[in-house]
Design a protein around this motif. Structure first.
Motif, PDB file in Angstrom:
ATOM      1  N   ALA A   1       6.528  61.818  14.105  1.00 24.57           N
ATOM      2  CA  ALA A   1       5.145  61.781  13.647  1.00 24.57           C
ATOM      3  C   ALA A   1       5.067  61.976  12.130  1.00 24.57           C
ATOM      4  CB  ALA A   1       4.328  62.848  14.365  1.00 24.57           C
ATOM      5  N   GLU A   2       5.895  62.868  11.588  1.00 20.10           N
ATOM      6  CA  GLU A   2       5.855  63.110  10.149  1.00 20.10           C
ATOM      7  C   GLU A   2       6.361  61.895   9.373  1.00 20.10           C
ATOM      8  OE1 GLU A   2       7.253  66.434   6.824  1.00 20.10           O
ATOM      9  OE2 GLU A   2       7.695  66.760   8.953  1.00 20.10           O
ATOM     10  N   THR A   3       7.420  61.279   9.870  1.00 17.81           N
ATOM     11  CA  THR A   3       7.925  60.069   9.213  1.00 17.81           C
ATOM     12  C   THR A   3       6.894  58.949   9.259  1.00 17.81           C
ATOM     13  OG1 THR A   3      10.236  60.602   9.745  1.00 17.81           O
ATOM     14  CG2 THR A   3       9.731  58.301   9.262  1.00 17.81           C
ATOM     15  N   LYS A   4       6.252  58.807  10.400  1.00 15.33           N
ATOM     16  CA  LYS A   4       5.232  57.770  10.544  1.00 15.33           C
ATOM     17  C   LYS A   4       4.100  57.980   9.544  1.00 15.33           C
ATOM     18  CE  LYS A   4       2.162  55.733  14.029  1.00 15.33           C
ATOM     19  NZ  LYS A   4       1.727  55.785  15.450  1.00 15.33           N
ATOM     20  N   ALA A   5       3.698  59.225   9.360  1.00 18.72           N
ATOM     21  CA  ALA A   5       2.634  59.529   8.402  1.00 18.72           C
ATOM     22  C   ALA A   5       3.068  59.181   6.979  1.00 18.72           C
ATOM     23  CB  ALA A   5       2.248  61.007   8.500  1.00 18.72           C
ATOM     24  N   LEU A   6       4.323  59.470   6.645  1.00 15.45           N
ATOM     25  CA  LEU A   6       4.820  59.161   5.312  1.00 15.45           C
ATOM     26  C   LEU A   6       4.885  57.652   5.067  1.00 15.45           C
ATOM     27  CD1 LEU A   6       7.724  61.781   5.071  1.00 15.45           C
ATOM     28  CD2 LEU A   6       5.592  61.793   3.751  1.00 15.45           C
ATOM     29  N   LEU A   7       5.164  56.901   6.108  1.00 18.56           N
ATOM     30  CA  LEU A   7       5.286  55.445   5.962  1.00 18.56           C
ATOM     31  C   LEU A   7       3.945  54.760   5.702  1.00 18.56           C
ATOM     32  CD1 LEU A   7       8.008  54.504   8.599  1.00 18.56           C
ATOM     33  CD2 LEU A   7       8.108  54.160   6.122  1.00 18.56           C
ATOM     34  N   HIS A   8       2.862  55.496   5.805  1.00 14.36           N
ATOM     35  CA  HIS A   8       1.573  54.930   5.430  1.00 14.36           C
ATOM     36  C   HIS A   8       1.495  54.685   3.927  1.00 14.36           C
ATOM     37  CE1 HIS A   8       0.322  56.024   9.503  1.00 14.36           C
ATOM     38  NE2 HIS A   8      -0.786  55.335   9.316  1.00 14.36           N
ATOM     39  N   GLN A   9       2.343  55.350   3.171  1.00 15.44           N
ATOM     40  CA  GLN A   9       2.367  55.140   1.726  1.00 15.44           C
ATOM     41  C   GLN A   9       3.125  53.854   1.413  1.00 15.44           C
ATOM     42  OE1 GLN A   9       3.478  58.701  -0.554  1.00 15.44           O
ATOM     43  NE2 GLN A   9       3.211  59.937   1.299  1.00 15.44           N
ATOM     44  N   PRO A  10       2.542  52.958   0.636  1.00 10.77           N
ATOM     45  CA  PRO A  10       3.197  51.669   0.369  1.00 10.77           C
ATOM     46  C   PRO A  10       4.445  51.772  -0.488  1.00 10.77           C
ATOM     47  CG  PRO A  10       1.196  51.893  -0.937  1.00 10.77           C
ATOM     48  CD  PRO A  10       1.210  53.049   0.002  1.00 10.77           C
ATOM     49  N   GLU A  11       4.606  52.858  -1.220  1.00 11.90           N
ATOM     50  CA  GLU A  11       5.794  53.058  -2.066  1.00 11.90           C
ATOM     51  C   GLU A  11       6.316  54.470  -1.811  1.00 11.90           C
ATOM     52  OE1 GLU A  11       6.915  50.770  -4.470  1.00 11.90           O
ATOM     53  OE2 GLU A  11       5.402  49.311  -3.839  1.00 11.90           O
ATOM     54  N   ILE A  12       7.454  54.579  -1.128  1.00  9.42           N
ATOM     55  CA  ILE A  12       7.977  55.910  -0.826  1.00  9.42           C
ATOM     56  C   ILE A  12       9.459  55.834  -0.479  1.00  9.42           C
ATOM     57  CG2 ILE A  12       7.411  55.796   1.641  1.00  9.42           C
ATOM     58  CD1 ILE A  12       6.725  58.834   1.421  1.00  9.42           C
TER      59      ILE A  12
ATOM     60  N   ARG B   1      10.535  52.390   1.233  1.00  6.55           N
ATOM     61  CA  ARG B   1       9.511  51.371   1.448  1.00  6.55           C
ATOM     62  C   ARG B   1       8.959  50.929   0.109  1.00  6.55           C
ATOM     63  NH1 ARG B   1       3.444  51.165   4.293  1.00  6.55           N
ATOM     64  NH2 ARG B   1       3.198  48.949   3.777  1.00  6.55           N
ATOM     65  N   ARG B   2       8.926  49.620  -0.100  1.00  8.46           N
ATOM     66  CA  ARG B   2       8.323  49.001  -1.272  1.00  8.46           C
ATOM     67  C   ARG B   2       7.427  47.868  -0.779  1.00  8.46           C
ATOM     68  NH1 ARG B   2       9.958  53.036  -2.751  1.00  8.46           N
ATOM     69  NH2 ARG B   2      11.516  53.559  -4.342  1.00  8.46           N
ATOM     70  N   GLY B   3       6.183  48.212  -0.436  1.00  6.65           N
ATOM     71  CA  GLY B   3       5.273  47.216   0.119  1.00  6.65           C
ATOM     72  C   GLY B   3       5.775  46.729   1.464  1.00  6.65           C
ATOM     73  N   ASN B   4       6.021  45.437   1.564  1.00 10.77           N
ATOM     74  CA  ASN B   4       6.490  44.856   2.825  1.00 10.77           C
ATOM     75  C   ASN B   4       8.011  44.795   2.924  1.00 10.77           C
ATOM     76  OD1 ASN B   4       3.898  44.577   3.633  1.00 10.77           O
ATOM     77  ND2 ASN B   4       3.960  42.364   3.951  1.00 10.77           N
ATOM     78  N   GLN B   5       8.677  45.513   2.052  1.00 10.26           N
ATOM     79  CA  GLN B   5      10.133  45.612   2.099  1.00 10.26           C
ATOM     80  C   GLN B   5      10.524  47.026   2.517  1.00 10.26           C
ATOM     81  OE1 GLN B   5      12.752  43.427   0.903  1.00 10.26           O
ATOM     82  NE2 GLN B   5      11.376  41.700   0.621  1.00 10.26           N
ATOM     83  N   ILE B   6      11.459  47.114   3.460  1.00 11.61           N
ATOM     84  CA  ILE B   6      12.029  48.419   3.817  1.00 11.61           C
ATOM     85  C   ILE B   6      13.543  48.322   3.694  1.00 11.61           C
ATOM     86  CG2 ILE B   6      12.614  49.880   5.776  1.00 11.61           C
ATOM     87  CD1 ILE B   6       9.807  50.100   6.521  1.00 11.61           C
ATOM     88  N   ASP B   7      14.116  49.233   2.914  1.00 11.50           N
ATOM     89  CA  ASP B   7      15.563  49.318   2.764  1.00 11.50           C
ATOM     90  C   ASP B   7      16.065  50.463   3.627  1.00 11.50           C
ATOM     91  OD1 ASP B   7      15.533  47.291   0.753  1.00 11.50           O
ATOM     92  OD2 ASP B   7      14.922  48.805  -0.706  1.00 11.50           O
ATOM     93  N   LEU B   8      17.001  50.161   4.503  1.00 11.08           N
ATOM     94  CA  LEU B   8      17.656  51.181   5.323  1.00 11.08           C
ATOM     95  C   LEU B   8      19.063  51.385   4.775  1.00 11.08           C
ATOM     96  CD1 LEU B   8      16.676  50.160   8.984  1.00 11.08           C
ATOM     97  CD2 LEU B   8      15.480  51.684   7.421  1.00 11.08           C
ATOM     98  N   ILE B   9      19.357  52.603   4.353  1.00  9.41           N
ATOM     99  CA  ILE B   9      20.647  52.885   3.727  1.00  9.41           C
ATOM    100  C   ILE B   9      21.401  53.899   4.579  1.00  9.41           C
ATOM    101  CG2 ILE B   9      21.812  53.703   1.654  1.00  9.41           C
ATOM    102  CD1 ILE B   9      19.274  52.958   0.088  1.00  9.41           C
TER     103      ILE B   9
END
Length: 379
Positions: free
Chosen positions: A75-86, A107-115
């Motif tokens: 739930a906390e991660t989901k809330a953070l992902l509401h931010q377009p740049e994080i 997250r950078r807009g519609n891009q998500i980098d998984l590292i």
């Protein structure tokens, strides 16, 4: 009882043998030699030090509270992902019964980098290349890429459910954007509209030497109140000088697409042009050959039903890290003593009534978990 998830560690543990999923979840009956290996424990401690150093390479991130209560972390991660740049460290993502902690999610807009951060060195040598001559992923690299592929799969599914909530389009593809300074044109960026997931491994660059003496001293390994290893920085993060970076980002678009059954990566997940399931490696199990979705679904079902995948005895069992626990071994011997005619016809195996040397008996090579499962199923 809390909901049990198929985590990325469980998924990779059962990569070569789905039955190991049951063994791992029943550690009171099946002892895992890896859990007691001091060398592997030392490697794990080195790994968490590398993970902490990796965060300093991507400063300004947020780390959700690791409460060990998965619904809260999700739930906390989901809330953070509401931010377009994080940037999120240890992001908790989930879909139904699958769960993954992403080392670094950007997250950078519609891009998500998984590292995914690993303490393995890069680039590989000639005899340790990622892709073999037959186009398959080499065994020594499989767990790294399958780990990352599992995260991408969970992220895709999760975004398919919550995409509208966080302001992204539903067309989710595996891509390789340029947000991390990697030239996308060289590795096949996926164009068009939609949401792109960009998978990377962050590895130790063996072509570089640390320019700061005693770098490891900034990352002190200690234990939390539950006895789990953790890293404490000896200086404030802003005051730590890493010098010349000794880690490098390795794009994983090609390997992840192979594992997930996508084609060359230019189409979204449901496009009819796909690779043959299980074609990413020579060692693919029958379950993997059903396709990634079916593979994950079956593993989740096994966890939910607390069911063991049928044992298939083979050469792989010789090096199985699981041993049957003493109590379970005694139980099997008591059961077998009542039906000795069902004991495997193996002249090297002791008689089921012979319980004189249990400790020595349990550590013999043929006394691995799979052997005992065949024994017990024959009763």
């Amino acid at each position: 009882m809390p909901k049990r998830y198929l985590t990325k560690s469980l998924f990779t543990h059962a990569l070569d043998c789905p039955t190991k999923l049951y063994y791992k979840l029943h550690s009171d009956e099946y002892v895992c030699a890896q859990d007691e290996d001091p060398f592997l424990a030392a490697l794990a401690e080195g790994g968490i030090q590398v993970g902490e150093m990796a965060k300093l390479l991507f400063p300004g991130g947020v780390e959700p509270a690791n409460t060990r209560i998965k619904p809260d972390m999700i739930a906390e991660t989901k809330a953070l992902l509401h931010q377009p740049e994080i940037t999120i460290y240890e992001a908790a993502i989930a879909h139904e019964r699958t769960f993954a902690l992403v080392d670094i999610l950007i997250r950078r807009g519609n891009q998500i980098d998984l590292i995914e951060v690993k303490s393995k060195s890069w680039p590989p040598g000639e005899r340790d290349s990622v892709i073999k001559q037959n186009g398959k992923i080499r065994r020594g690299w499989q767990k790294y890429y399958y780990d990352l592929a599992f995260q991408v799969w969970v992220m895709r599914k999760a975004l398919g459910v919550m995409g509208d909530e966080i302001g992204v389009m539903q067309n989710v593809v595996v891509g390789m954007g340029e947000s991390l300074g990697v030239k996308g044109g060289e590795i096949g960026v996926m164009g068009g509209e939609g949401f792109s997931i960009n998978p990377y491994l962050l590895l130790i660059d063996k072509t570089k030497a640390a320019s700061i003496d005693g770098l490891h001293q900034y990352f002190k390994v200690t234990q939390d109140e539950n006895g789990r290893s953790k890293v404490v920085l000896t200086e404030a993060a802003a005051d730590i000088d890493l010098g010349e970076p000794i880690m490098t980002l390795v794009p994983a678009h090609r390997e992840v697409s192979m594992i997930l059954g996508d084609d060359d990566g230019r189409h979204e997940v449901d496009h009819p042009a796909r690779r043959v399931p299980g074609a990413a490696r020579d060692e693919a199990t029958d379950l993997e050959k059903r396709g990634f979705d079916a593979w994950v679904a079956e593993l989740c079902r096994l966890i939910e039903q607390d069911e063991k995948y049928p044992v298939h005895i083979g050469a792989k069992c010789k090096n199985c890290e699981h041993r049957i626990a003493m109590a379970k071994l005694q139980e099997l011997n008591r059961e077998a003593s009542h039906q000795p005619e069902h004991f495997p016809n193996d002249p090297s195996a002791p008689h089921p009534n012979d319980v004189r040397n249990f400790r020595e008996f349990s550590h013999q090579p043929e006394k691995k978990a799979g052997f005992h499962e065949c024994w017990s199923e024959a009763l």
